[in-house]
Design a protein around this motif. Structure first.
Motif, PDB file in Angstrom:
ATOM      1  N   GLU A 396       0.832  -1.203   0.000  1.00 39.03           N
ATOM      2  CA  GLU A 396       0.000   0.000   0.000  1.00 39.03           C
ATOM      3  C   GLU A 396       0.870   1.257   0.000  1.00 39.03           C
ATOM      4  O   GLU A 396       0.576   2.228  -0.708  1.00 39.03           O
ATOM      5  N   VAL A 397       1.950   1.243   0.781  1.00 41.73           N
ATOM      6  CA  VAL A 397       2.864   2.392   0.814  1.00 41.73           C
ATOM      7  C   VAL A 397       3.544   2.551  -0.540  1.00 41.73           C
ATOM      8  O   VAL A 397       3.685   3.668  -1.052  1.00 41.73           O
ATOM      9  N   ARG A 398       3.962   1.443  -1.141  1.00 45.02           N
ATOM     10  CA  ARG A 398       4.602   1.513  -2.465  1.00 45.02           C
ATOM     11  C   ARG A 398       3.650   2.111  -3.493  1.00 45.02           C
ATOM     12  O   ARG A 398       4.073   2.876  -4.369  1.00 45.02           O
ATOM     13  N   SER A 399       2.357   1.770  -3.389  1.00 40.56           N
ATOM     14  CA  SER A 399       1.373   2.324  -4.321  1.00 40.56           C
ATOM     15  C   SER A 399       1.257   3.832  -4.156  1.00 40.56           C
ATOM     16  O   SER A 399       1.154   4.574  -5.145  1.00 40.56           O
ATOM     17  N   VAL A 400       1.265   4.303  -2.908  1.00 39.30           N
ATOM     18  CA  VAL A 400       1.197   5.739  -2.646  1.00 39.30           C
ATOM     19  C   VAL A 400       2.429   6.440  -3.220  1.00 39.30           C
ATOM     20  O   VAL A 400       2.326   7.494  -3.864  1.00 39.30           O
ATOM     21  N   VAL A 401       3.605   5.857  -2.989  1.00 39.50           N
ATOM     22  CA  VAL A 401       4.849   6.449  -3.494  1.00 39.50           C
ATOM     23  C   VAL A 401       4.849   6.468  -5.017  1.00 39.50           C
ATOM     24  O   VAL A 401       5.256   7.459  -5.645  1.00 39.50           O
TER      25      VAL A 401
END
Length: 436
Positions: A396-401
């Protein structure tokens, strides 16, 4: 296997697939042989049942199973062969379906739109900048105090910001209506909790006093049965309580889980939170402008299957958020279609930008984002470690980044204007559709 494809619309494909009878019989026989090894039939030992008996008993079921699996397998083979990218499950219609003959069926489905994202230069973005001034910090401390206000019964007339304990009965045309009455309810004057005029009508009232308020429900009131109607409320004031703001002391600081015991340390922690909120607000406003610009510059047709899936997701979210004894499919699809269309369009456009520019999540930015989120907690190191142990959260964090990298890619080509504003203006929400 024979395959032919017909374009019935911009995104819809009608694919006819022929499967040789030999392949069907091979699959049927394979299933019958598997059944023969474990079938238990009176008069025969396991594994010794004649194939003629197995075929008589199980061939119909084996054939149905084989046909279902073959349709699924050959559809996948066909879309790979034809280099198609389905945007949902196909609707399958058998054309011929006879034992001993070739199977021919028609699969109708939508494909993802093919397009190149363009128009970056036409996108205009106003990028705000602001600082947390001492006056902003003072205002925030007052807000925190008001959020933790206590009330003490006062022997005087009610004023704005006082808390009243009231009983009331509402009537329309002399008849009480559902939801229009309550006893012992607490109401802070000036909170805007009641319909216009209700709270203003109680200013100056004293404990034990009864007042009659003739009010009109707003035209856009959420209960359509009451919208625009005039009602009479008989209100009895039980008690009037005056607000008392808490002192900025160690007891107050502990309510926020902050270790600091003095005002200087507390102000420092609050300022950090405000600065974090400020960064997120500025970043969010830039992102929304970029996404709006991408949508305006790249109109695309949305596959109906993706739109329907997104509408259903929004229905489920609505039920989870608001509760109630209602099933998601009971909510009208029209309520969510506009938001769902925006989400699907943005999802397709953002994915295409990632593909065009070969973007991959930057590991340094991933860690910086995790550290930023963890800084809001008392033990940030533990939060960071938790993220790195949880693959779902990491994704999920990678998607935001990755989405932030898309925004940065667009900003390199867009027309960007920097504007210095106050903290209050920078964090003020914008009434516009949110990008997802």
């Amino acid at each position: 296997m024979q395959v032919s494809v017909e374009n019935t619309s911009a995104l819809e494909r009608r694919m006819t697939i022929g499967v040789p009878a030999e392949r069907i019989e091979t699959e049927v026989n394979k299933r019958l042989q598997q059944t023969a090894r474990k079938a238990k039939i009176p008069g025969f030992r396991p594994g010794k049942v004649p194939m003629s008996v197995i075929r008589q008993r199980y061939e119909d079921g084996a054939r149905q199973e084989a046909l279902g699996d073959l349709i699924q397998a050959t559809f996948y083979e066909a879309v790979v062969e034809q280099k198609l990218n389905p945007a949902g499950a196909p609707s399958v219609e058998p054309k011929t379906f006879e034992k001993g003959k070739d199977l021919e069926y028609i699969a109708t489905f939508e494909v993802f739109p093919e397009f190149t994202v363009a128009g970056f230069e036409s996108i205009s973005v106003e990028r705000l900048s602001a600082d947390v001034a001492d006056s902003d910090l003072d205002n925030m401390l007052e807000i925190l105090r008001k959020q933790n206000v206590s009330f003490e019964v006062a022997d005087r007339a009610a004023q704005n910001e006082d808390q009243l304990n009231i009983d009331f009965v509402g009537k329309i045309d002399g008849e009480a209506f559902a939801g229009g009455s309550a006893t012992g309810t607490q109401l802070v004057l000036g909170s805007g909790r009641m319909i216009p005029g209700f709270e203003d009508g109680l200013v100056g009232a004293k404990a034990g006093e009864e007042r009659v308020l003739n009010l009109t429900f707003p035209e856009d009131y959420q209960n359509l049965e009451l919208a625009g109607k005039t009602a009479e409320f008989t209100v009895t004031v039980n008690t009037v309580s005056a607000p008392t703001l808490p002192e900025l002391n160690e007891t107050f600081f502990k309510q926020f889980g902050i270790k600091e015991t003095n005002i200087e340390g507390f102000r420092t922690e609050v300022r950090k939170n405000m600065e974090r909120e400020l960064r997120q607000a500025i970043k969010s406003k830039v992102k929304n402008q970029v996404m709006d610009g991408l949508l305006a510059a790249n109109p695309i047709e949305v596959p109906k299957a993706l739109l329907e899936n997104e509408v259903n997701r929004l229905r489920v979210q609505a039920v989870q958020q608001f509760g109630g004894n209602i099933k998601p499919d009971q909510l009208p699809a029209e309520l969510f279609e506009e938001q769902a269309k925006r989400r699907v369009e943005l999802g397709l456009i953002v994915a295409e930008v990632v593909k065009q520019f070969d973007l991959k999540p930057d590991d340094t930015r991933v860690r910086e984002l995790i550290q930023e989120m963890a800084s809001a907690y008392q033990e940030p190191e533990q939060v960071v470690a938790w993220y790195y142990k949880n693959e779902q959260q990491m994704n999920e964090v990678r998607s935001v980044v990755l989405e932030e990298q898309v925004v940065d890619t667009v900003l390199q080509k867009a027309s960007v204007t920097d504007k210095a504003v106050s903290y209050e203006e920078a964090v003020k929400p914008v009434e516009a559709p949110q990008a997802d």
